[in-house]
Write an enzyme that holds these catalytic residues in place. Structure first.
Site, PDB file in Angstrom:
ATOM      1  N   LYS A  24     -25.180   5.300 -25.914  1.00 17.37           N
ATOM      2  CA  LYS A  24     -25.186   3.973 -25.294  1.00 17.37           C
ATOM      3  C   LYS A  24     -24.450   4.005 -23.960  1.00 17.37           C
ATOM      4  CE  LYS A  24     -21.943   0.751 -26.498  1.00 17.37           C
ATOM      5  NZ  LYS A  24     -21.320   0.147 -25.323  1.00 17.37           N
ATOM      6  N   ASN A  25     -23.234   4.569 -23.981  1.00 16.37           N
ATOM      7  CA  ASN A  25     -22.397   4.500 -22.774  1.00 16.37           C
ATOM      8  C   ASN A  25     -22.919   5.363 -21.638  1.00 16.37           C
ATOM      9  OD1 ASN A  25     -20.830   2.707 -24.087  1.00 16.37           O
ATOM     10  ND2 ASN A  25     -19.091   4.087 -24.430  1.00 16.37           N
ATOM     11  N   CYS A 118     -12.058 -10.662 -22.504  1.00 16.24           N
ATOM     12  CA  CYS A 118     -12.850  -9.917 -23.473  1.00 16.24           C
ATOM     13  C   CYS A 118     -11.928  -9.601 -24.627  1.00 16.24           C
ATOM     14  CB  CYS A 118     -13.376  -8.672 -22.765  1.00 16.24           C
ATOM     15  SG  CYS A 118     -13.490  -7.218 -23.739  1.00 16.24           S
ATOM     16  N   ARG A 123      -8.810  -5.761 -19.608  1.00 16.00           N
ATOM     17  CA  ARG A 123      -9.998  -5.050 -19.075  1.00 16.00           C
ATOM     18  C   ARG A 123     -10.310  -5.448 -17.642  1.00 16.00           C
ATOM     19  NH1 ARG A 123     -14.770  -3.637 -23.349  1.00 16.00           N
ATOM     20  NH2 ARG A 123     -14.972  -1.711 -22.203  1.00 16.00           N
ATOM     21  N   ASP A 309     -13.055   4.624 -29.109  1.00 17.69           N
ATOM     22  CA  ASP A 309     -14.235   4.091 -29.791  1.00 17.69           C
ATOM     23  C   ASP A 309     -14.389   4.625 -31.219  1.00 17.69           C
ATOM     24  OD1 ASP A 309     -14.836   2.560 -27.610  1.00 17.69           O
ATOM     25  OD2 ASP A 309     -16.441   3.838 -26.853  1.00 17.69           O
ATOM     26  N   ARG A 401     -25.401  -4.141 -30.857  1.00 15.26           N
ATOM     27  CA  ARG A 401     -25.177  -3.787 -29.444  1.00 15.26           C
ATOM     28  C   ARG A 401     -25.191  -2.272 -29.247  1.00 15.26           C
ATOM     29  NH1 ARG A 401     -20.192  -6.298 -26.511  1.00 15.26           N
ATOM     30  NH2 ARG A 401     -21.166  -4.896 -25.033  1.00 15.26           N
TER      31      ARG A 401
HETATM   32  C1  UD1 Z   1     -15.896   2.644 -21.347  1.00 20.17           C
HETATM   33  C2  UD1 Z   1     -16.795   2.515 -22.529  1.00 20.17           C
HETATM   34  C3  UD1 Z   1     -16.025   2.066 -23.770  1.00 20.17           C
HETATM   35  C4  UD1 Z   1     -14.852   2.988 -24.008  1.00 20.17           C
HETATM   36  C5  UD1 Z   1     -14.007   3.118 -22.750  1.00 20.17           C
HETATM   37  C6  UD1 Z   1     -12.890   4.123 -22.895  1.00 20.17           C
HETATM   38  C7  UD1 Z   1     -18.908   1.894 -21.552  1.00 20.17           C
HETATM   39  C8  UD1 Z   1     -19.974   0.864 -21.431  1.00 20.17           C
HETATM   40  N1  UD1 Z   1     -17.831   1.556 -22.256  1.00 20.17           N
HETATM   41  O1  UD1 Z   1     -15.397   1.334 -21.061  1.00 20.17           O
HETATM   42  O2  UD1 Z   1     -16.901   2.094 -24.893  1.00 20.17           O
HETATM   43  O3  UD1 Z   1     -14.059   2.442 -25.045  1.00 20.17           O
HETATM   44  O4  UD1 Z   1     -14.828   3.548 -21.640  1.00 20.17           O
HETATM   45  O5  UD1 Z   1     -13.354   5.355 -23.279  1.00 20.17           O
HETATM   46  O6  UD1 Z   1     -19.049   3.009 -21.069  1.00 20.17           O
HETATM   47  N2  UD1 Z   1      -8.779  -0.646 -16.564  1.00 20.17           N
HETATM   48  C9  UD1 Z   1      -8.058  -1.309 -15.591  1.00 20.17           C
HETATM   49  N3  UD1 Z   1      -8.639  -1.510 -14.380  1.00 20.17           N
HETATM   50  C10 UD1 Z   1      -9.894  -1.075 -14.090  1.00 20.17           C
HETATM   51  C11 UD1 Z   1     -10.628  -0.392 -15.077  1.00 20.17           C
HETATM   52  C12 UD1 Z   1     -10.053  -0.186 -16.319  1.00 20.17           C
HETATM   53  O7  UD1 Z   1      -6.918  -1.714 -15.826  1.00 20.17           O
HETATM   54  O8  UD1 Z   1     -10.364  -1.279 -12.956  1.00 20.17           O
HETATM   55  C13 UD1 Z   1      -8.185  -0.413 -17.906  1.00 20.17           C
HETATM   56  C14 UD1 Z   1      -8.926  -1.160 -19.003  1.00 20.17           C
HETATM   57  O9  UD1 Z   1      -8.455  -2.502 -19.123  1.00 20.17           O
HETATM   58  C15 UD1 Z   1      -8.603  -0.321 -20.210  1.00 20.17           C
HETATM   59  C16 UD1 Z   1      -8.520   1.105 -19.627  1.00 20.17           C
HETATM   60  O10 UD1 Z   1      -8.336   0.962 -18.233  1.00 20.17           O
HETATM   61  O11 UD1 Z   1      -7.353  -0.671 -20.747  1.00 20.17           O
HETATM   62  C17 UD1 Z   1      -9.752   1.955 -19.901  1.00 20.17           C
HETATM   63  O12 UD1 Z   1     -10.880   1.335 -19.365  1.00 20.17           O
HETATM   64  P1  UD1 Z   1     -12.184   2.149 -18.892  1.00 20.17           P
HETATM   65  O13 UD1 Z   1     -11.971   3.618 -19.092  1.00 20.17           O
HETATM   66  O14 UD1 Z   1     -12.537   1.673 -17.543  1.00 20.17           O
HETATM   67  O15 UD1 Z   1     -13.252   1.665 -19.947  1.00 20.17           O
HETATM   68  P2  UD1 Z   1     -14.675   1.043 -19.664  1.00 20.17           P
HETATM   69  O16 UD1 Z   1     -15.372   1.788 -18.590  1.00 20.17           O
HETATM   70  O17 UD1 Z   1     -14.551  -0.441 -19.545  1.00 20.17           O
END
Ligand code: UD1
Length: 427
Positions: A24-25, A118, A123, A309, A401
């Site tokens: 999915k990701n 969320c 996030r 995850d 999802r």
């Molecule tokens: C992706 C995955 C999700 C997985 C996660 C971590 C998808 C669609 N989702 O989510 O299933 O659990 O990676 O492996 O691919 N953060 C910030 N600022 C930012 C971006 C992130 O503070 O600009 C924080 C987030 O709040 C979170 C952490 O960084 O606490 C990790 O987030 P991130 O690695 O970006 O996860 P996603 O890409 O949202």
């Protein structure tokens, strides 16, 4: 769509073989990446899940044509004529924001609704913006939208991420593809899905190297030199890990196919430490267990650390293991909603800040529980397989999802479960 629940009759061991779908990701970002090359891109091994439907709608809203033939998506991006993604779609799925990078790289502009709160904590998307700003993107917020423009074009830059965010790495990488000169992304996320995305970008004519390592280098190419491509999505390591947990919980043997074992190294080490036997080959992993399940300590971390995850699924294993386990969540705040639900089934979990202390019990009891997110939902269904009596898992749209035919695949492993309309209570 009518609300449904999954009804599970507990007490049957899981055994047999199951094929995992495409990740999915990964698929979500590959669909976003198709924006970069004008024309018809073909993406194979796309899972049939609702998040993909939402991402397809995001592309259609932009003016692309999306056709699905079984597990293949054909996306024609030649006629993209808008750059806006509405809140209606972004609020359904946060990953919609991954169109920011490719839109800016191809058209120099984008307007994407800001993701709201969320249930996995704050996030934020600050790192996405910091990365793209370094490349020359100018951001403004306007009535709930992020407006991106490139008044002076895109240029290569040195970008050091505060944290190896998956989304920020992907957006920055996709944006850098057409920036003039070289971009270096330091402290990049190393998830296998990032490598898959880089492979597709390169198939479109981009020049990306180092994906899968903490340093990604992108040599910019002109937007006009990018083209459509054909690509096959990697297998879903989280889906694979979920079925392996099912096998570990009930003894197995359970074999998952369509997955590279290296993607799950840390999870497999934990299963082994809990008393499971692991066998694997190029594209399969088998788990089985004869002795008792042992307690374990786990910390979630960015890849190659233990994946957040799989945290709920392993909390379930810890809940029925011998002894006390400590599970520490380092990636997302508020990702312990599963603990409350599994507690209703008789598990003993105490949350202290970002640690869960899990005291193993020998049995769980079936009852009504609700999926609070997709991994929690998948783990609750597995809990129902182990529990005594009947478990009704509500809010299964969360599971839909990210898991293709979860009920069908678990049935093929011997579980007794089915879907039903959920009309009585407003879950
Ligand atoms: C992706 C995955 C999700 C997985 C996660 C971590 C998808 C669609 N989702 O989510 O299933 O659990 O990676 O492996 O691919 N953060 C910030 N600022 C930012 C971006 C992130 O503070 O600009 C924080 C987030 O709040 C979170 C952490 O960084 O606490 C990790 O987030 P991130 O690695 O970006 O996860 P996603 O890409 O949202």
């Amino acid at each position: 769509m009518a609300k449904e629940m999954i009804v599970v009759e507990g007490g049957t061991p899981l055994a047999g073989e199951v094929r995992v779908s495409g990740a999915k990701n990964s698929a979500l970002k590959l669909i976003a990446a198709s924006i970069l090359g004008s024309g018809e891109s073909v993406i194979h091994n796309v899972p049939l899940i609702s998040d993909i439907v939402v991402m397809s709608k995001v592309l259609e809203t932009l003016g692309a044509r999306v056709k699905r033939e079984d597990h293949t998506l054909v996306i024609d991006t030649a006629d993209i004529d808008t750059w806006e993604t509405p809140y209606e779609l972004v609020s359904k799925m946060r990953a919609s924001i991954s169109v920011l990078g490719p839109l800016v790289a191809r058209f120099g502009r984008a307007r994407v609704a800001m993701p709201g709160g969320c249930n996995l904590g704050a996030r934020k998307i600050d790192m996405h913006m910091v990365g793209m700003e370094a490349l020359g993107v100018h951001f403004e917020t306007d009535h709930g939208f992020i407006e991106a423009s490139t008044p002076n074009g895109l240029h290569g830059a040195y970008v050091a991420l505060d944290f190896p965010s998956v989304g920020a790495t992907e957006n920055t990488m996709m944006c850098a593809v057409t920036a003039e000169g070289e971009t270096v992304i330091e402290n990049a996320a190393r998830e296998p899905e990032i490598e898959d995305l880089a492979d597709m970008l390169n198939a479109m004519g981009a020049r990306v190297s180092g994906a899968g390592s903490p340093t990604i280098v992108v040599e910019g190419v002109p937007a006009s030199s990018l083209h459509a491509c054909e690509h096959t999505t990697v297998g879903d390591r989280i889906e694979a890990g979920t079925f392996l947990v099912g096998g570990a919980m009930t003894g197995g043997p359970v074999t998952v196919r369509g997955i590279e074992p290296g993607f799950l190294r840390m999870a497999l080490m934990k299963l082994h430490a809990m008393g499971c036997s692991i066998d694997f080959g190029d594209d399969y992993i088998t788990v089985s267990r004869d002795g008792a399940l042992q307690a374990i300590d786990i910390q979630t971390l960015p890849h190659p650390g233990f994946p957040t995850d799989l945290q709920a699924q392993f909390m379930l294993l810890a809940a029925v293991a011998q002894g006390n386990s400590v599970i520490t969540e380092n990636v997302f705040e508020n990702r312990f909603m599963f603990a409350d639900e599994i507690g209703r089934m008789g598990a003993r979990v105490t949350i202290e800040d970002h640690h869960a202390i899990v005291e193993g019990v020998s049995s769980l009891q079936g009852t009504d529980v609700k999926a609070t997110d997709l991994r929690c939902g998948a783990a609750l269904v597995l809990a129902g397989v182990f529990a005594e009596g009947t478990t009704r898992v509500h809010k299964v749209h969360h599971i839909d999802r990210g898991y293709e035919d979860y009920v069908g695949k678990l049935s093929s492993l011997g579980a007794r479960l089915h879907r039903e309309l959920d009309e009585d209570i407003d879950w």
